[in-house]
Design a protein around this motif. Structure first.
Motif, short mmCIF file in Angstrom:
data_model
loop_
_atom_site.label_atom_id
_atom_site.label_comp_id
_atom_site.label_asym_id
_atom_site.label_seq_id
_atom_site.Cartn_x
_atom_site.Cartn_y
_atom_site.Cartn_z
N TRP A 1 18.48 -34.75 40.18
CA TRP A 1 19.64 -34.40 39.38
C TRP A 1 19.97 -32.91 39.46
O TRP A 1 19.08 -32.06 39.43
N ALA A 2 21.27 -32.63 39.52
CA ALA A 2 21.76 -31.25 39.46
C ALA A 2 23.03 -31.24 38.61
O ALA A 2 23.77 -32.23 38.54
N VAL A 3 23.28 -30.11 37.94
CA VAL A 3 24.53 -29.93 37.19
C VAL A 3 25.23 -28.68 37.70
O VAL A 3 24.59 -27.75 38.23
N HIS A 4 26.56 -28.64 37.54
CA HIS A 4 27.35 -27.52 38.04
C HIS A 4 28.60 -27.37 37.18
O HIS A 4 29.08 -28.35 36.59
N TYR A 5 29.15 -26.17 37.13
CA TYR A 5 30.29 -25.91 36.25
C TYR A 5 31.07 -24.71 36.79
O TYR A 5 30.54 -23.88 37.55
N SER B 1 34.03 -33.12 49.02
CA SER B 1 32.85 -32.96 48.18
C SER B 1 33.23 -32.31 46.86
O SER B 1 32.77 -32.73 45.78
N GLY B 2 34.08 -31.27 46.91
CA GLY B 2 34.53 -30.62 45.69
C GLY B 2 35.37 -31.53 44.82
O GLY B 2 35.25 -31.52 43.59
N LEU B 3 36.22 -32.34 45.45
CA LEU B 3 37.07 -33.26 44.69
C LEU B 3 36.22 -34.22 43.89
O LEU B 3 36.53 -34.54 42.73
N GLY B 4 35.11 -34.70 44.47
CA GLY B 4 34.26 -35.68 43.79
C GLY B 4 33.58 -35.14 42.55
O GLY B 4 33.13 -35.92 41.70
N ARG B 5 33.50 -33.82 42.40
CA ARG B 5 32.92 -33.23 41.19
C ARG B 5 33.96 -32.46 40.39
O ARG B 5 33.63 -31.58 39.59
N ALA B 6 35.26 -32.75 40.61
CA ALA B 6 36.38 -32.08 39.93
C ALA B 6 36.34 -30.58 40.19
O ALA B 6 36.75 -29.79 39.35
N PHE B 7 35.82 -30.20 41.35
CA PHE B 7 35.71 -28.80 41.77
C PHE B 7 34.92 -27.96 40.77
O PHE B 7 35.22 -26.80 40.53
N SER B 8 33.88 -28.56 40.22
CA SER B 8 32.96 -27.82 39.36
C SER B 8 31.87 -27.18 40.22
O SER B 8 31.39 -27.78 41.17
N GLY B 9 31.52 -25.95 39.89
CA GLY B 9 30.48 -25.24 40.63
C GLY B 9 30.86 -24.79 42.01
O GLY B 9 29.99 -24.43 42.81
N GLU B 10 32.15 -24.75 42.32
CA GLU B 10 32.59 -24.51 43.69
C GLU B 10 32.14 -23.17 44.27
O GLU B 10 31.93 -23.05 45.47
N ALA B 11 32.02 -22.14 43.44
CA ALA B 11 31.63 -20.83 43.95
C ALA B 11 30.12 -20.68 44.08
O ALA B 11 29.64 -19.62 44.49
N ALA B 12 29.35 -21.75 43.77
CA ALA B 12 27.89 -21.64 43.78
C ALA B 12 27.18 -22.79 44.48
O ALA B 12 26.04 -22.63 44.92
N VAL B 13 27.79 -23.97 44.58
CA VAL B 13 27.09 -25.14 45.11
C VAL B 13 26.69 -24.96 46.57
O VAL B 13 25.53 -25.15 46.95
N ALA B 14 27.63 -24.62 47.44
CA ALA B 14 27.36 -24.35 48.85
C ALA B 14 26.67 -25.51 49.56
O ALA B 14 25.70 -25.33 50.29
N ASP B 15 27.18 -26.74 49.37
CA ASP B 15 26.58 -27.89 50.04
C ASP B 15 27.15 -28.13 51.42
O ASP B 15 26.62 -28.94 52.19
N ASN B 16 28.27 -27.47 51.77
CA ASN B 16 28.81 -27.53 53.12
C ASN B 16 29.74 -26.34 53.33
O ASN B 16 29.92 -25.51 52.43
N ALA B 17 30.31 -26.25 54.53
CA ALA B 17 31.06 -25.04 54.90
C ALA B 17 32.33 -24.82 54.08
O ALA B 17 32.90 -23.73 54.10
N SER B 18 32.78 -25.82 53.34
CA SER B 18 34.01 -25.66 52.54
C SER B 18 33.87 -24.65 51.43
O SER B 18 34.86 -24.22 50.84
N VAL B 19 32.63 -24.20 51.13
CA VAL B 19 32.44 -23.19 50.09
C VAL B 19 33.15 -21.90 50.45
O VAL B 19 33.47 -21.08 49.59
#
Length: 449
Positions: free
Chosen positions: A312-316, A67-85
């Protein structure tokens, strides 16, 4: 970036044969060579620090989830869409109301070519970074309304490269493999409705192997073939670090994460073997115990996530790595007597500066079953390029999707193309150039109990 992906880095060693001088100008890998068996542990780190990487700055590994790879690991410390956070921010574990597990597999297909330039050289080593597989797994479980705990198995540093045995500057090239695994138990506390805090322990285990060869350049008249082994090294080690994080949620649609992962110092003690007997002024083939300290730098990541509407959502993210702490690789033993001094088996100075990686992305919900995402990232060069680590700026172009099979089971897929800037550099008074890119594919399954 590919952590487990082979999951996976050292001079002036001998005046008499001038190997010391040759190695002094060598890359970290050269030292690795010199310390070859420096230590089973040293090897793990030495290799990590001495092998080139085409997909992440220095020897850092970013591939923690599909999931992180698909968004170039943007927003990784905040998205929390699965346990990989858990790999990026332990505080985000309070976002989960049920026990959640995730398992990911990343496939790294790099294409890195290095050319030894000059009127009498023109030797090209193709695909020096081999194909790699990087697994990762996570579990997060609530304890009560305020406490959650979790555990992850992934990697943050590692690398692998494989030059032809007869490569011209064999004492700096050769083959190197580092695999590091981080076991990261964590706990999180919801301090208020808006603020969560988290902390974790990092138990880092490393396995590595390194081989160096004489190469086409003569060693002051030394006999033998270019493919003859010069230095060999293999070993394992472990060390500990820690990480902390915070998550601030303004409302259900806007949140920010901040996470810090500590420096890990790897202290190695193991075997150092020089097949020529020239590296440390020892009899040919002599094996001695060596000590080596290597640093895996600290990182700080700041991320944001904003749900703009129902679809729509954005993350960085901005990721800072303290590469300036990586200054040298020094292997020591009282029996060694290299050009760097009595008791020094090898010494390789490095020129690294703190570096930034930024990323931005967007997520779009197509319907009840499908969600798509994309991202762009810039990975800043951390150190002066060498044969062992031909570091350079990198650009990430990513896309991915999530398929909701049931309300509890989802699947993620991600793809990234990484384009590296071409580089020219001088090592041991020889001219080299490098070009590279990488394709990364990842699949992931997520389940809630």
């Amino acid at each position: 970036m590919h952590i487990y992906y082979r999951l996976q880095r050292f001079s002036n060693l001998l005046k008499a044969l001038e190997i010391g001088h040759l190695m002094t100008n060598n890359s970290i890998r050269t030292r690795g060579s010199m310390s070859k068996k420096l230590s089973r542990s040293a090897l793990a780190v030495a290799i990590a620090l001495t092998a080139p990487s085409a997909w992440s700055a220095g020897y850092q590994v970013a591939e923690h989830s599909a999931s992180g790879l698909g968004r170039a690991f943007s927003g990784e410390a905040a998205v929390a869409d699965n346990a990989s956070v858990l790999a990026r921010n332990p505080a985000a574990m309070t976002m989960f109301e049920r026990t959640s597990v995730s398992g990911a597999l990343s496939l790294i297909d790099p294409n890195v070519d290095v050319t030894h330039e000059g009127p009498s050289r023109n030797q090209k080593a193709e695909d020096v970074a081999p194909f790699a597989i990087v697994p990762a797994s996570y579990m997060i479980s609530p304890i009560n309304d305020r406490l959650s705990w979790g555990i992850g198995l992934f990697t943050t540093y590692g690398v692998a490269t494989d030059y032809p045995d007869d490569f011209s500057l064999g004492r700096s090239a050769g083959d190197t493999a580092l695999t590091t695994v981080t076991l990261n138990p964590s706990i999180a506390w919801k301090a208020s409705e808006n603020l969560s805090l988290g902390a974790g322990l990092n138990a880092v285990y490393g396995v590595a192997e390194l081989n160096r060869h004489k190469g086409l350049l003569s060693f002051n008249g030394a006999n033998g073939n270019a493919s003859d082994k010069l230095i060999t090294m293999e070993g394992t080690t472990y060390a500990f670090g820690w990480n902390i994080g915070a998550l601030f949620q303004m409302d259900e649609s806007n949140r920010w994460g901040l996470a810090y992962r500590s420096q890990v110092t790897l202290d190695f003690e193991g075997d150092f073997t020089d097949h020529t007997g020239a590296a440390a002024n020892l009899a040919p083939g002599t094996t001695v115990k060596g000590d080596l300290e290597a640093i895996l730098p600290a990182t700080i990541e700041a991320s944001g996530f904003h749900q703009l509407d129902d679809t729509w959502a954005v993350h960085y993210s901005i990721l800072w790595t303290e590469w300036s702490k990586f200054k040298e690789l020094r292997a020591t033993n009282s029996q060694c007597n290299s050009a760097d001094g009595a008791g020094v088996c090898f010494l390789k100075e490095e020129h690294y500066e703190d570096a930034i990686r930024w990323s931005i992305g967007a997520t779009h919900t197509l319907n009840d079953q499908w969600l798509v995402r994309a991202g762009l990232a810039f990975d800043e060069q951390a150190g002066e390029p060498t044969l062992s680590i031909p570091d350079t700026d990198r650009y990430w172009y990513s896309a991915g999707a999530t398929y909701k099979y049931t309300s509890d089971l989802t699947f993620d897929a991600g793809f990234t193309f990484i384009n590296s800037k071409s580089n020219s550099f001088v090592e041991d008074n020889e001219n080299f150039s490098s070009t590279g890119n990488a394709l990364i594919y990842a699949l992931q399954a997520n389940y809630q109990f």
